[in-house]
Design a protein around this motif. Structure first.
Motif, PDB file in Angstrom:
ATOM      1  N   GLN A  61      -6.361   3.595  -4.870  1.00 30.60           N
ATOM      2  CA  GLN A  61      -7.506   2.807  -4.403  1.00 30.60           C
ATOM      3  C   GLN A  61      -7.131   1.409  -3.919  1.00 30.60           C
ATOM      4  OE1 GLN A  61     -10.622   2.926  -7.370  1.00 30.60           O
ATOM      5  NE2 GLN A  61     -10.837   5.140  -7.198  1.00 30.60           N
ATOM      6  N   VAL A  62      -5.962   0.902  -4.333  1.00 29.30           N
ATOM      7  CA  VAL A  62      -5.604  -0.473  -3.944  1.00 29.30           C
ATOM      8  C   VAL A  62      -4.259  -0.543  -3.202  1.00 29.30           C
ATOM      9  CG1 VAL A  62      -5.326  -2.853  -4.742  1.00 29.30           C
ATOM     10  CG2 VAL A  62      -6.899  -1.335  -5.952  1.00 29.30           C
ATOM     11  N   CYS A  63      -3.172  -0.243  -3.902  1.00 27.30           N
ATOM     12  CA  CYS A  63      -1.834  -0.482  -3.352  1.00 27.30           C
ATOM     13  C   CYS A  63      -1.541   0.369  -2.117  1.00 27.30           C
ATOM     14  CB  CYS A  63      -0.758  -0.215  -4.393  1.00 27.30           C
ATOM     15  SG  CYS A  63      -1.175  -0.757  -6.057  1.00 27.30           S
ATOM     16  N   SER A  64      -2.069   1.588  -2.072  1.00 26.35           N
ATOM     17  CA  SER A  64      -1.731   2.499  -0.976  1.00 26.35           C
ATOM     18  C   SER A  64      -2.297   2.016   0.358  1.00 26.35           C
ATOM     19  CB  SER A  64      -2.240   3.909  -1.271  1.00 26.35           C
ATOM     20  OG  SER A  64      -3.650   3.906  -1.284  1.00 26.35           O
ATOM     21  N   GLY A 134       4.040 -10.550   8.975  1.00 28.07           N
ATOM     22  CA  GLY A 134       5.470 -10.418   9.258  1.00 28.07           C
ATOM     23  C   GLY A 134       6.278  -9.833   8.113  1.00 28.07           C
ATOM     24  N   ALA A 135       5.683  -9.744   6.897  1.00 25.03           N
ATOM     25  CA  ALA A 135       6.431  -9.222   5.741  1.00 25.03           C
ATOM     26  C   ALA A 135       6.217  -7.714   5.628  1.00 25.03           C
ATOM     27  CB  ALA A 135       5.970  -9.907   4.464  1.00 25.03           C
ATOM     28  N   LEU A 136       7.217  -7.038   5.090  1.00 26.78           N
ATOM     29  CA  LEU A 136       7.136  -5.583   4.935  1.00 26.78           C
ATOM     30  C   LEU A 136       6.781  -5.230   3.490  1.00 26.78           C
ATOM     31  CD1 LEU A 136       7.725  -2.792   6.269  1.00 26.78           C
ATOM     32  CD2 LEU A 136      10.027  -2.991   5.308  1.00 26.78           C
ATOM     33  N   PRO A 137       5.652  -4.550   3.272  1.00 29.08           N
ATOM     34  CA  PRO A 137       5.382  -4.091   1.901  1.00 29.08           C
ATOM     35  C   PRO A 137       6.390  -2.986   1.563  1.00 29.08           C
ATOM     36  CG  PRO A 137       3.440  -3.905   3.350  1.00 29.08           C
ATOM     37  CD  PRO A 137       4.611  -4.149   4.222  1.00 29.08           C
ATOM     38  N   PRO A 138       7.230  -3.184   0.540  1.00 26.58           N
ATOM     39  CA  PRO A 138       8.270  -2.183   0.275  1.00 26.58           C
ATOM     40  C   PRO A 138       7.694  -0.842  -0.180  1.00 26.58           C
ATOM     41  CG  PRO A 138       8.238  -3.867  -1.449  1.00 26.58           C
ATOM     42  CD  PRO A 138       7.277  -4.315  -0.402  1.00 26.58           C
ATOM     43  N   PHE A 186       5.858 -16.009 -10.516  1.00 24.00           N
ATOM     44  CA  PHE A 186       6.976 -15.144 -10.886  1.00 24.00           C
ATOM     45  C   PHE A 186       7.755 -14.609  -9.687  1.00 24.00           C
ATOM     46  CE2 PHE A 186       4.165 -14.664 -14.656  1.00 24.00           C
ATOM     47  CZ  PHE A 186       5.011 -15.305 -15.548  1.00 24.00           C
ATOM     48  N   PHE A 187       7.328 -14.933  -8.475  1.00 20.60           N
ATOM     49  CA  PHE A 187       8.042 -14.447  -7.292  1.00 20.60           C
ATOM     50  C   PHE A 187       9.128 -15.457  -6.939  1.00 20.60           C
ATOM     51  CE2 PHE A 187       8.346 -13.595  -2.614  1.00 20.60           C
ATOM     52  CZ  PHE A 187       8.778 -12.284  -2.726  1.00 20.60           C
ATOM     53  N   LYS A 188      10.279 -14.935  -6.501  1.00 24.79           N
ATOM     54  CA  LYS A 188      11.399 -15.801  -6.140  1.00 24.79           C
ATOM     55  C   LYS A 188      10.958 -16.757  -5.033  1.00 24.79           C
ATOM     56  CE  LYS A 188      14.748 -13.647  -4.453  1.00 24.79           C
ATOM     57  NZ  LYS A 188      15.711 -12.678  -4.080  1.00 24.79           N
TER      58      LYS A 188
HETATM   59  C1  HEC Z   1      -2.757  -6.215   1.793  1.00 26.53           C
HETATM   60  C2  HEC Z   1      -1.520  -5.506   1.645  1.00 26.53           C
HETATM   61  C3  HEC Z   1      -0.972  -5.258   0.252  1.00 26.53           C
HETATM   62  C4  HEC Z   1      -1.601  -4.621  -0.818  1.00 26.53           C
HETATM   63  C5  HEC Z   1      -3.008  -4.062  -0.874  1.00 26.53           C
HETATM   64  C6  HEC Z   1      -0.618  -4.576  -1.867  1.00 26.53           C
HETATM   65  N1  HEC Z   1       0.549  -5.159  -1.471  1.00 26.53           N
HETATM   66 FE1  HEC Z   1       2.239  -5.393  -2.578  1.00 26.53          FE
HETATM   67  N2  HEC Z   1       3.177  -6.287  -1.014  1.00 26.53           N
HETATM   68  C7  HEC Z   1       2.608  -6.534   0.204  1.00 26.53           C
HETATM   69  C8  HEC Z   1       3.560  -7.249   1.032  1.00 26.53           C
HETATM   70  C9  HEC Z   1       3.338  -7.732   2.455  1.00 26.53           C
HETATM   71  C10 HEC Z   1       4.735  -7.419   0.255  1.00 26.53           C
HETATM   72  C11 HEC Z   1       6.018  -8.153   0.631  1.00 26.53           C
HETATM   73  C12 HEC Z   1       5.881  -9.574   0.114  1.00 26.53           C
HETATM   74  C13 HEC Z   1       6.936 -10.540   0.562  1.00 26.53           C
HETATM   75  O1  HEC Z   1       8.073 -10.100   0.808  1.00 26.53           O
HETATM   76  O2  HEC Z   1       6.615 -11.757   0.617  1.00 26.53           O
HETATM   77  C14 HEC Z   1       4.450  -6.791  -1.021  1.00 26.53           C
HETATM   78  C15 HEC Z   1       5.349  -6.749  -2.082  1.00 26.53           C
HETATM   79  C16 HEC Z   1       5.110  -6.173  -3.307  1.00 26.53           C
HETATM   80  C17 HEC Z   1       6.048  -6.110  -4.395  1.00 26.53           C
HETATM   81  C18 HEC Z   1       7.502  -6.554  -4.349  1.00 26.53           C
HETATM   82  C19 HEC Z   1       7.708  -7.991  -4.654  1.00 26.53           C
HETATM   83  C20 HEC Z   1       9.184  -8.303  -4.614  1.00 26.53           C
HETATM   84  O3  HEC Z   1       9.762  -8.626  -5.661  1.00 26.53           O
HETATM   85  O4  HEC Z   1       9.802  -8.192  -3.542  1.00 26.53           O
HETATM   86  C21 HEC Z   1       5.425  -5.496  -5.441  1.00 26.53           C
HETATM   87  C22 HEC Z   1       6.006  -5.209  -6.824  1.00 26.53           C
HETATM   88  C23 HEC Z   1       4.094  -5.194  -4.999  1.00 26.53           C
HETATM   89  N3  HEC Z   1       3.938  -5.606  -3.699  1.00 26.53           N
HETATM   90  C24 HEC Z   1       3.161  -4.543  -5.784  1.00 26.53           C
HETATM   91  C25 HEC Z   1       1.886  -4.183  -5.350  1.00 26.53           C
HETATM   92  C26 HEC Z   1       0.950  -3.448  -6.158  1.00 26.53           C
HETATM   93  C27 HEC Z   1       1.238  -2.953  -7.568  1.00 26.53           C
HETATM   94  C28 HEC Z   1      -0.156  -3.284  -5.415  1.00 26.53           C
HETATM   95  C29 HEC Z   1      -1.438  -2.597  -5.815  1.00 26.53           C
HETATM   96  C30 HEC Z   1      -2.062  -3.072  -7.028  1.00 26.53           C
HETATM   97  C31 HEC Z   1       0.069  -3.926  -4.135  1.00 26.53           C
HETATM   98  N4  HEC Z   1       1.335  -4.447  -4.128  1.00 26.53           N
HETATM   99  C32 HEC Z   1      -0.864  -4.008  -3.118  1.00 26.53           C
HETATM  100  C33 HEC Z   1       1.331  -6.185   0.615  1.00 26.53           C
HETATM  101  C34 HEC Z   1       0.383  -5.577  -0.171  1.00 26.53           C
END
Ligand code: HEC
Length: 265
Positions: A61-64, A134-138, A186-188
């Motif tokens: 529901q959120v992260c995907s 510009g950032a990639l969600p891993p 807590f993020f670098k």
């Molecule tokens: C709106 C988009 C978005 C959603 C929704 C999102 N993320 Fe992310 N996430 C990102 C992006 C973009 C990055 C890369 C961040 C960066 O490199 O600054 C990231 C990075 C991360 C990281 C890695 C951080 C690292 O140490 O490099 C974690 C862990 C993470 N997300 C967990 C989650 C979780 C758990 C959820 C769901 C609860 C979630 N994210 C939902 C966009 C999203």
């Protein structure tokens, strides 16, 4: 020069070099990640199936919305307690491109099947970056493993994920955030492109658990540990059997020795 002063000198140089390496290894300063208690820790650790299901609910529901999970297929969800029919239902909610074209030679979309891999939110990396400043969600499949602290006794991937998700807040007065970035203690470097994804009541849990930010963060951290280390429980079971075998074997060997040596003094 005496041996003693030589050893002293050498150890000073070594300690100095180690300190330099340590500082160089942590650009942006040292960040303490708090360690939490997890059901899957320790020798008898196991996953709480209800918690894994809640974690999956948070993921779907959120992260995907931003993070793919390319190594998981829907049928893997059966091992956390979803029935075959539930898995079918979950898979059928996404539209995927069929492997083969139709009779007219056109590719077409169909509802997902349990054997399909989790459907990614973006078609490619460029689209993912364009939508995220510009950032990639891993990809999340192995994220928990790749974010664990290094060394014996370091924090786990679950500790890190829980810390990150609960670590958002206002930046200190003397810190200037870049456009589109968010403060996270807590993020670098303390600036992250991901906006705070979870708040209290971000989801309504199917099992009635109260959805506090802390609870949600624990549940998703547990789910992500399971996807990254699904074989952990099996490994622990095998380890336990090996230990049991060794104990029994030692007792037998001891008894045999007593018997063999009984009449020899
Ligand atoms: C709106 C988009 C978005 C959603 C929704 C999102 N993320 Fe992310 N996430 C990102 C992006 C973009 C990055 C890369 C961040 C960066 O490199 O600054 C990231 C990075 C991360 C990281 C890695 C951080 C690292 O140490 O490099 C974690 C862990 C993470 N997300 C967990 C989650 C979780 C758990 C959820 C769901 C609860 C979630 N994210 C939902 C966009 C999203």
């Amino acid at each position: 020069m005496s041996i003693r002063s030589l050893v002293l000198k050498a150890s000073t140089v070594l300690v100095g070099a180690a300190a330099v390496l340590f500082i160089a290894a942590e650009p942006g300063g040292h960040i303490d990640i708090p360690k939490e208690n997890w059901s899957f820790q320790g020798f008898f650790g196991h996953y709480d199936r209800a918690q894994l299901k809640r974690g999956f609910q948070i993921y779907s529901q959120v992260c995907s919305g931003c993070h793919s999970m390319n190594l998981m297929s829907y049928r893997n969800l059966q091992s956390i307690g979803f029935t075959e029919d539930e898995v079918k239902e979950i898979a059928s909610k996404v539209q995927v491109q069929n492997e083969d074209p139709n009779d007219a030679g056109e590719m077409f979309e169909r509802p997902g099947k349990p054997s399909d891999l989790f459907h990614p939110p973006f078609p490619n990396e460029q689209a993912a970056r364009a939508a995220n400043n510009g950032a990639l969600p891993p990809d999340m499949s192995l994220l928990a493993k790749s974010r664990a602290g290094k060394g014996f006794g370091g924090y786990s991937g679950a500790d890190y994920i829980h810390a990150l998700l609960t670590g958002y807040g206002e930046p200190p007065a003397d810190m200037k955030l870049n456009p589109g970035m968010n403060y996270n203690k807590f993020f670098k470097g303390h600036q992250i492109a991901m906006p705070q994804p979870l708040q209290d009541d971000s989801v309504t849990y199917a099992d009635g658990t109260k959805a506090t930010l802390d609870q949600e963060s624990r549940d998703i951290a547990t789910f992500l540990t399971w996807t990254a280390e699904g074989e952990m429980e099996q490994r622990k079971k095998t380890g336990l059997r090996a230990m049991l075998f060794l104990v029994v074997f030692t007792l037998l060997a001891y008894a045999a020795k007593r018997k063999v040596w009984k009449n020899i003094h």
